[in-house]
Motif scaffolding. Structure first.
Motif, PDB file in Angstrom:
ATOM      1  N   TYR A  46       0.829  -1.194   0.000  1.00 21.92           N
ATOM      2  CA  TYR A  46       0.000   0.000   0.000  1.00 21.92           C
ATOM      3  C   TYR A  46       0.868   1.251   0.000  1.00 21.92           C
ATOM      4  CZ  TYR A  46      -3.450  -3.507   1.219  1.00 21.92           C
ATOM      5  OH  TYR A  46      -4.235  -4.614   1.199  1.00 21.92           O
ATOM      6  N   PRO A  47       0.337   2.374  -0.468  1.00 22.44           N
ATOM      7  CA  PRO A  47       1.128   3.619  -0.507  1.00 22.44           C
ATOM      8  C   PRO A  47       1.661   4.010   0.875  1.00 22.44           C
ATOM      9  CG  PRO A  47      -0.949   3.881  -1.690  1.00 22.44           C
ATOM     10  CD  PRO A  47      -1.006   2.547  -0.984  1.00 22.44           C
ATOM     11  N   GLY A  48       2.846   4.570   0.875  1.00 20.37           N
ATOM     12  CA  GLY A  48       3.419   5.057   2.120  1.00 20.37           C
ATOM     13  C   GLY A  48       4.814   4.546   2.376  1.00 20.37           C
ATOM     14  N   GLU A  49       5.064   3.279   2.090  1.00 17.73           N
ATOM     15  CA  GLU A  49       6.390   2.719   2.305  1.00 17.73           C
ATOM     16  C   GLU A  49       6.744   1.859   1.104  1.00 17.73           C
ATOM     17  OE1 GLU A  49       8.920  -0.010   5.453  1.00 17.73           O
ATOM     18  OE2 GLU A  49       6.977   0.741   6.067  1.00 17.73           O
ATOM     19  N   ASN A  50       7.993   1.941   0.694  1.00 23.85           N
ATOM     20  CA  ASN A  50       8.466   1.159  -0.441  1.00 23.85           C
ATOM     21  C   ASN A  50       9.649   0.317  -0.023  1.00 23.85           C
ATOM     22  OD1 ASN A  50       6.680   2.325  -2.415  1.00 23.85           O
ATOM     23  ND2 ASN A  50       7.937   4.166  -2.299  1.00 23.85           N
ATOM     24  N   ALA A  51       9.795  -0.813  -0.655  1.00 27.77           N
ATOM     25  CA  ALA A  51      10.955  -1.665  -0.409  1.00 27.77           C
ATOM     26  C   ALA A  51      12.112  -1.165  -1.261  1.00 27.77           C
ATOM     27  CB  ALA A  51      10.622  -3.106  -0.774  1.00 27.77           C
ATOM     28  N   ASP A  52      13.303  -1.173  -0.680  1.00 23.53           N
ATOM     29  CA  ASP A  52      14.475  -0.901  -1.510  1.00 23.53           C
ATOM     30  C   ASP A  52      14.889  -2.213  -2.170  1.00 23.53           C
ATOM     31  OD1 ASP A  52      15.943  -2.381   0.396  1.00 23.53           O
ATOM     32  OD2 ASP A  52      16.676  -0.585   1.408  1.00 23.53           O
ATOM     33  N   GLN A  53      15.896  -2.172  -3.021  1.00 26.21           N
ATOM     34  CA  GLN A  53      16.288  -3.362  -3.772  1.00 26.21           C
ATOM     35  C   GLN A  53      16.711  -4.505  -2.846  1.00 26.21           C
ATOM     36  OE1 GLN A  53      16.016  -3.700  -7.235  1.00 26.21           O
ATOM     37  NE2 GLN A  53      16.266  -5.840  -6.641  1.00 26.21           N
ATOM     38  N   GLU A  54      17.420  -4.180  -1.779  1.00 25.93           N
ATOM     39  CA  GLU A  54      17.866  -5.207  -0.835  1.00 25.93           C
ATOM     40  C   GLU A  54      16.675  -5.900  -0.169  1.00 25.93           C
ATOM     41  OE1 GLU A  54      20.394  -5.524   3.310  1.00 25.93           O
ATOM     42  OE2 GLU A  54      20.894  -3.920   1.911  1.00 25.93           O
ATOM     43  N   GLU A  55      15.672  -5.113   0.261  1.00 31.68           N
ATOM     44  CA  GLU A  55      14.478  -5.696   0.893  1.00 31.68           C
ATOM     45  C   GLU A  55      13.682  -6.534  -0.104  1.00 31.68           C
ATOM     46  OE1 GLU A  55      13.154  -2.550   4.296  1.00 31.68           O
ATOM     47  OE2 GLU A  55      13.033  -1.879   2.215  1.00 31.68           O
ATOM     48  N   ALA A  56      13.592  -6.061  -1.345  1.00 31.23           N
ATOM     49  CA  ALA A  56      12.871  -6.810  -2.369  1.00 31.23           C
ATOM     50  C   ALA A  56      13.570  -8.141  -2.653  1.00 31.23           C
ATOM     51  CB  ALA A  56      12.757  -5.982  -3.648  1.00 31.23           C
ATOM     52  N   ASP A  57      14.889  -8.109  -2.760  1.00 37.20           N
ATOM     53  CA  ASP A  57      15.651  -9.338  -2.988  1.00 37.20           C
ATOM     54  C   ASP A  57      15.498 -10.310  -1.820  1.00 37.20           C
ATOM     55  OD1 ASP A  57      16.549  -8.360  -5.422  1.00 37.20           O
ATOM     56  OD2 ASP A  57      18.503  -7.715  -4.633  1.00 37.20           O
ATOM     57  N   GLU A  58      15.519  -9.764  -0.604  1.00 34.57           N
ATOM     58  CA  GLU A  58      15.368 -10.586   0.604  1.00 34.57           C
ATOM     59  C   GLU A  58      13.978 -11.237   0.629  1.00 34.57           C
ATOM     60  OE1 GLU A  58      16.064 -10.097   5.428  1.00 34.57           O
ATOM     61  OE2 GLU A  58      16.023  -8.317   4.159  1.00 34.57           O
TER      62      GLU A  58
END
Length: 82
Positions: A46-58
């Motif tokens: 949902y809008p408000g927080e985004n994953a960075d590449q490291e979090e997405a990979d994890e």
């Protein structure tokens, strides 16, 4: 014999694991990974927080690992996400 288990709608993977453990005590997954994925399922969706590449990979790594463990535990014929 098929077993039908009613599970409440939740993003809480720890709670879902506890339900699965009652059916298959051999199934266990890292609690911290489940908590991370539970949080990501809501916060990054949902809008408000985004994953960075490291979090997405994890998250992807945890999901792939969880999926394989579920398939091994439940069997491919019961795994609806192919």
């Amino acid at each position: 014999m098929n077993v039908i288990v009613k599970v409440e709608h939740t993003h809480n993977l720890v709670s879902l694991q506890n339900t699965l453990l009652s059916l298959n005590p051999a199934f266990i997954f890292e609690i911290n990974h489940l908590k991370f994925l539970s949080r990501a399922a809501v916060d990054f969706r949902y809008p408000g927080e985004n994953a960075d590449q490291e979090e997405a990979d994890e998250a992807l790594m945890y999901c792939m690992s969880l999926r394989e463990k579920l398939k091994a535990s439940l069997g491919n014929e019961y795994f609806i996400f192919k």
